[in-house]
Design a protein around this motif. Structure first.
Motif, PDB file in Angstrom:
ATOM      1  N   VAL A 184       0.832  -1.202   0.000  1.00  0.00           N
ATOM      2  CA  VAL A 184       0.000   0.000   0.000  1.00  0.00           C
ATOM      3  C   VAL A 184       0.869   1.256   0.000  1.00  0.00           C
ATOM      4  O   VAL A 184       0.602   2.218  -0.723  1.00  0.00           O
ATOM      5  CB  VAL A 184      -0.931   0.003   1.234  1.00  0.00           C
ATOM      6  N   MET A 185       1.914   1.271   0.821  1.00  0.00           N
ATOM      7  CA  MET A 185       2.774   2.451   0.941  1.00  0.00           C
ATOM      8  C   MET A 185       4.237   2.001   1.000  1.00  0.00           C
ATOM      9  O   MET A 185       4.815   1.859   2.065  1.00  0.00           O
ATOM     10  CB  MET A 185       2.394   3.252   2.197  1.00  0.00           C
ATOM     11  N   PRO A 186       4.850   1.747  -0.168  1.00  0.00           N
ATOM     12  CA  PRO A 186       6.222   1.229  -0.201  1.00  0.00           C
ATOM     13  C   PRO A 186       7.299   2.296  -0.046  1.00  0.00           C
ATOM     14  O   PRO A 186       8.479   1.973   0.054  1.00  0.00           O
ATOM     15  CB  PRO A 186       6.304   0.594  -1.594  1.00  0.00           C
ATOM     16  N   PHE A 187       6.904   3.564  -0.011  1.00  0.00           N
ATOM     17  CA  PHE A 187       7.879   4.654  -0.011  1.00  0.00           C
ATOM     18  C   PHE A 187       8.352   4.976   1.404  1.00  0.00           C
ATOM     19  O   PHE A 187       7.822   4.485   2.390  1.00  0.00           O
ATOM     20  CB  PHE A 187       7.282   5.903  -0.654  1.00  0.00           C
ATOM     21  N   GLU A 188       9.341   5.866   1.483  1.00  0.00           N
ATOM     22  CA  GLU A 188       9.880   6.300   2.767  1.00  0.00           C
ATOM     23  C   GLU A 188       9.175   7.547   3.287  1.00  0.00           C
ATOM     24  O   GLU A 188       9.721   8.257   4.132  1.00  0.00           O
ATOM     25  CB  GLU A 188      11.384   6.575   2.621  1.00  0.00           C
ATOM     26  N   ASN A 189       7.968   7.814   2.801  1.00  0.00           N
ATOM     27  CA  ASN A 189       7.234   9.002   3.222  1.00  0.00           C
ATOM     28  C   ASN A 189       6.984   9.008   4.722  1.00  0.00           C
ATOM     29  O   ASN A 189       6.685   7.969   5.312  1.00  0.00           O
ATOM     30  CB  ASN A 189       5.893   9.086   2.494  1.00  0.00           C
ATOM     31  N   THR A 190       7.095  10.184   5.317  1.00  0.00           N
ATOM     32  CA  THR A 190       6.903  10.331   6.755  1.00  0.00           C
ATOM     33  C   THR A 190       5.772  11.304   7.066  1.00  0.00           C
ATOM     34  O   THR A 190       5.355  12.108   6.226  1.00  0.00           O
ATOM     35  CB  THR A 190       8.201  10.824   7.430  1.00  0.00           C
ATOM     36  N   LEU A 191       5.315  11.240   8.290  1.00  0.00           N
ATOM     37  CA  LEU A 191       4.150  12.002   8.743  1.00  0.00           C
ATOM     38  C   LEU A 191       4.477  13.500   8.833  1.00  0.00           C
ATOM     39  O   LEU A 191       5.523  13.890   9.340  1.00  0.00           O
ATOM     40  CB  LEU A 191       3.716  11.478  10.108  1.00  0.00           C
ATOM     41  N   THR A 192       3.552  14.319   8.344  1.00  0.00           N
ATOM     42  CA  THR A 192       3.696  15.777   8.410  1.00  0.00           C
ATOM     43  C   THR A 192       2.357  16.393   8.782  1.00  0.00           C
ATOM     44  O   THR A 192       1.312  15.985   8.275  1.00  0.00           O
ATOM     45  CB  THR A 192       4.159  16.351   7.054  1.00  0.00           C
ATOM     46  N   ILE A 193       2.398  17.374   9.668  1.00  0.00           N
ATOM     47  CA  ILE A 193       1.193  18.103  10.046  1.00  0.00           C
ATOM     48  C   ILE A 193       1.399  19.580   9.717  1.00  0.00           C
ATOM     49  O   ILE A 193       2.366  20.203  10.168  1.00  0.00           O
ATOM     50  CB  ILE A 193       0.859  17.917  11.538  1.00  0.00           C
ATOM     51  N   LEU A 194       0.496  20.115   8.902  1.00  0.00           N
ATOM     52  CA  LEU A 194       0.567  21.501   8.456  1.00  0.00           C
ATOM     53  C   LEU A 194      -0.545  22.308   9.111  1.00  0.00           C
ATOM     54  O   LEU A 194      -1.681  21.833   9.241  1.00  0.00           O
ATOM     55  CB  LEU A 194       0.404  21.586   6.943  1.00  0.00           C
ATOM     56  N   GLU A 195      -0.210  23.521   9.515  1.00  0.00           N
ATOM     57  CA  GLU A 195      -1.220  24.448   9.996  1.00  0.00           C
ATOM     58  C   GLU A 195      -1.542  25.401   8.844  1.00  0.00           C
ATOM     59  O   GLU A 195      -0.652  26.093   8.327  1.00  0.00           O
ATOM     60  CB  GLU A 195      -0.694  25.218  11.208  1.00  0.00           C
ATOM     61  N   LEU A 196      -2.809  25.399   8.417  1.00  0.00           N
ATOM     62  CA  LEU A 196      -3.229  26.161   7.250  1.00  0.00           C
ATOM     63  C   LEU A 196      -4.409  27.061   7.601  1.00  0.00           C
ATOM     64  O   LEU A 196      -5.244  26.716   8.446  1.00  0.00           O
ATOM     65  CB  LEU A 196      -3.640  25.226   6.109  1.00  0.00           C
ATOM     66  N   LYS A 197      -4.482  28.187   6.912  1.00  0.00           N
ATOM     67  CA  LYS A 197      -5.659  29.040   7.040  1.00  0.00           C
ATOM     68  C   LYS A 197      -6.822  28.413   6.275  1.00  0.00           C
ATOM     69  O   LYS A 197      -6.626  27.637   5.343  1.00  0.00           O
ATOM     70  CB  LYS A 197      -5.362  30.430   6.466  1.00  0.00           C
ATOM     71  N   GLY A 198      -8.024  28.803   6.671  1.00  0.00           N
ATOM     72  CA  GLY A 198      -9.199  28.315   5.964  1.00  0.00           C
ATOM     73  C   GLY A 198      -9.146  28.642   4.485  1.00  0.00           C
ATOM     74  O   GLY A 198      -9.579  27.853   3.634  1.00  0.00           O
ATOM     75  N   SER A 199      -8.600  29.817   4.140  1.00  0.00           N
ATOM     76  CA  SER A 199      -8.487  30.195   2.735  1.00  0.00           C
ATOM     77  C   SER A 199      -7.565  29.253   1.973  1.00  0.00           C
ATOM     78  O   SER A 199      -7.782  28.989   0.778  1.00  0.00           O
ATOM     79  CB  SER A 199      -7.977  31.632   2.625  1.00  0.00           C
ATOM     80  N   GLN A 200      -6.541  28.723   2.646  1.00  0.00           N
ATOM     81  CA  GLN A 200      -5.644  27.761   2.009  1.00  0.00           C
ATOM     82  C   GLN A 200      -6.323  26.402   1.853  1.00  0.00           C
ATOM     83  O   GLN A 200      -6.102  25.706   0.857  1.00  0.00           O
ATOM     84  CB  GLN A 200      -4.357  27.626   2.824  1.00  0.00           C
ATOM     85  N   ILE A 201      -7.173  26.062   2.819  1.00  0.00           N
ATOM     86  CA  ILE A 201      -7.949  24.828   2.703  1.00  0.00           C
ATOM     87  C   ILE A 201      -8.892  24.915   1.507  1.00  0.00           C
ATOM     88  O   ILE A 201      -9.128  23.932   0.797  1.00  0.00           O
ATOM     89  CB  ILE A 201      -8.745  24.539   4.000  1.00  0.00           C
ATOM     90  N   ARG A 202      -9.419  26.110   1.250  1.00  0.00           N
ATOM     91  CA  ARG A 202     -10.278  26.305   0.077  1.00  0.00           C
ATOM     92  C   ARG A 202      -9.496  26.008  -1.211  1.00  0.00           C
ATOM     93  O   ARG A 202     -10.033  25.408  -2.150  1.00  0.00           O
ATOM     94  CB  ARG A 202     -10.809  27.739   0.037  1.00  0.00           C
ATOM     95  N   GLN A 203      -8.237  26.431  -1.260  1.00  0.00           N
ATOM     96  CA  GLN A 203      -7.407  26.136  -2.432  1.00  0.00           C
ATOM     97  C   GLN A 203      -7.219  24.632  -2.591  1.00  0.00           C
ATOM     98  O   GLN A 203      -7.250  24.106  -3.707  1.00  0.00           O
ATOM     99  CB  GLN A 203      -6.052  26.822  -2.298  1.00  0.00           C
ATOM    100  N   LEU A 204      -7.009  23.952  -1.467  1.00  0.00           N
ATOM    101  CA  LEU A 204      -6.871  22.497  -1.511  1.00  0.00           C
ATOM    102  C   LEU A 204      -8.165  21.855  -2.001  1.00  0.00           C
ATOM    103  O   LEU A 204      -8.136  20.913  -2.798  1.00  0.00           O
ATOM    104  CB  LEU A 204      -6.503  21.968  -0.125  1.00  0.00           C
ATOM    105  N   ALA A 205      -9.298  22.382  -1.542  1.00  0.00           N
ATOM    106  CA  ALA A 205     -10.596  21.860  -1.981  1.00  0.00           C
ATOM    107  C   ALA A 205     -10.769  22.045  -3.484  1.00  0.00           C
ATOM    108  O   ALA A 205     -11.317  21.174  -4.177  1.00  0.00           O
ATOM    109  CB  ALA A 205     -11.724  22.547  -1.216  1.00  0.00           C
ATOM    110  N   ASP A 206     -10.285  23.169  -4.009  1.00  0.00           N
ATOM    111  CA  ASP A 206     -10.345  23.395  -5.462  1.00  0.00           C
ATOM    112  C   ASP A 206      -9.506  22.352  -6.203  1.00  0.00           C
ATOM    113  O   ASP A 206      -9.907  21.842  -7.261  1.00  0.00           O
ATOM    114  CB  ASP A 206      -9.851  24.802  -5.804  1.00  0.00           C
ATOM    115  N   TYR A 207      -8.345  22.030  -5.649  1.00  0.00           N
ATOM    116  CA  TYR A 207      -7.495  20.993  -6.245  1.00  0.00           C
ATOM    117  C   TYR A 207      -8.232  19.650  -6.256  1.00  0.00           C
ATOM    118  O   TYR A 207      -8.224  18.920  -7.257  1.00  0.00           O
ATOM    119  CB  TYR A 207      -6.191  20.876  -5.456  1.00  0.00           C
ATOM    120  N   ILE A 208      -8.869  19.333  -5.150  1.00  0.00           N
ATOM    121  CA  ILE A 208      -9.612  18.074  -5.057  1.00  0.00           C
ATOM    122  C   ILE A 208     -10.739  18.049  -6.086  1.00  0.00           C
ATOM    123  O   ILE A 208     -10.996  17.016  -6.716  1.00  0.00           O
ATOM    124  CB  ILE A 208     -10.167  17.892  -3.622  1.00  0.00           C
TER     125      ILE A 208
END
Length: 253
Positions: A133-157
């Protein structure tokens, strides 16, 4: 030594052997231009000397990969639909990791369909299945974002016809987001939200440059596959099966 390190160690044996033969400063030069091509196939005989080096590690690795850590009553698949069972499971696991591994509970989780590399079939789930499922070396990250930035992410989705999420619901019409809720509440542009994901996406992978300018960022050494293994193991310890449901967190009209 955990299984990730064991695999890396096995791969390093060949490099170490080459360094011992050539040395660090010795320069090698070809003595002839002719070459012979050797075909590697089932007719080749294994070198007992080489086999004796890696065989103990091979058996140990196979035993770990085949270790059963959970059970799924139904397959968790990752179709190209807006919402998938595998995507929901993965992002719920991300939220769990933010709380139990990072001790920094996130409001929402985000991944991409391409980053989740395989389904989980119905039946016993092994460590090896999680590696698929996840063969890469990716690690956990937590970002603090403004609601306006979440809107940009929603547009990407929306423009990518849905991506794995948790803690957030979206209503999309014609590739445009009509409604966004986080933990059941309408999004506020000036409010700060914690998004849990993994470093590849936080670094702008999959054309997500919008995630590279958070208000704050916290990186953790937890590898995604290790967190997934812990999550499935904890479900099993609690007497639960590995499960997910399509709950309408992404609706496309």
């Amino acid at each position: 030594m955990n299984i990730s390190k064991q695999i890396a160690f096995i791969g390093s044996l060949g490099v170490a052997s080459l360094l011992m033969v050539t040395g660090c400063t010795k320069q090698l030069h070809p003595t002839q231009k002719d070459f012979q091509q050797y075909h590697i196939n089932s007719d080749m005989q294994a070198d007992p000397a080489v086999v004796s080096i890696y065989e103990p590690f091979k058996h140990k690795m196979e035993a770990e990969m085949n270790r059963v850590i959970g059970h799924a009553d139904k397959a968790l698949t990752k179709e190209k639909t807006a919402e998938t069972l595998m995507g929901n499971f993965f992002c719920e696991a991300l939220l769990w990791m933010s709380e139990h591994n990072a001790h920094n509970p996130a409001d929402l989780a985000f991944a991409t369909k391409g980053g989740i590399r395989n389904d989980l079939k119905a039946g016993d789930i092994t460590v090896g299945h999680i590696f698929e499922v996840m063969p890469f070396e990716n690690t956990l990250t937590i970002l603090e974002l403004k609601g306006s930035q979440i809107r940009q992410l929603a547009d990407y989705i929306a423009t990518t016809h849905g991506q794995p999420i948790a803690g957030m619901t979206l209503t999309i019409t014609g590739n445009k987001v009509q409604d966004i809720k986080i933990k059941g509440q309408a999004i506020e542009d000036g409010k700060l939200y914690k998004l849990v994901t993994y470093d590849y996406l936080a670094n702008g992978g999959d054309n997500l440059t919008l995630l590279t300018q958070p208000v704050s960022r916290a990186d953790y050494p937890q590898r995604m596959r290790e967190g997934l293994i812990e999550y499935v193991s904890e479900l099993t310890k609690e007497g639960k099966k590995v499960n997910a449901e399509l709950d309408g967190r992404i609706k496309i009209n």
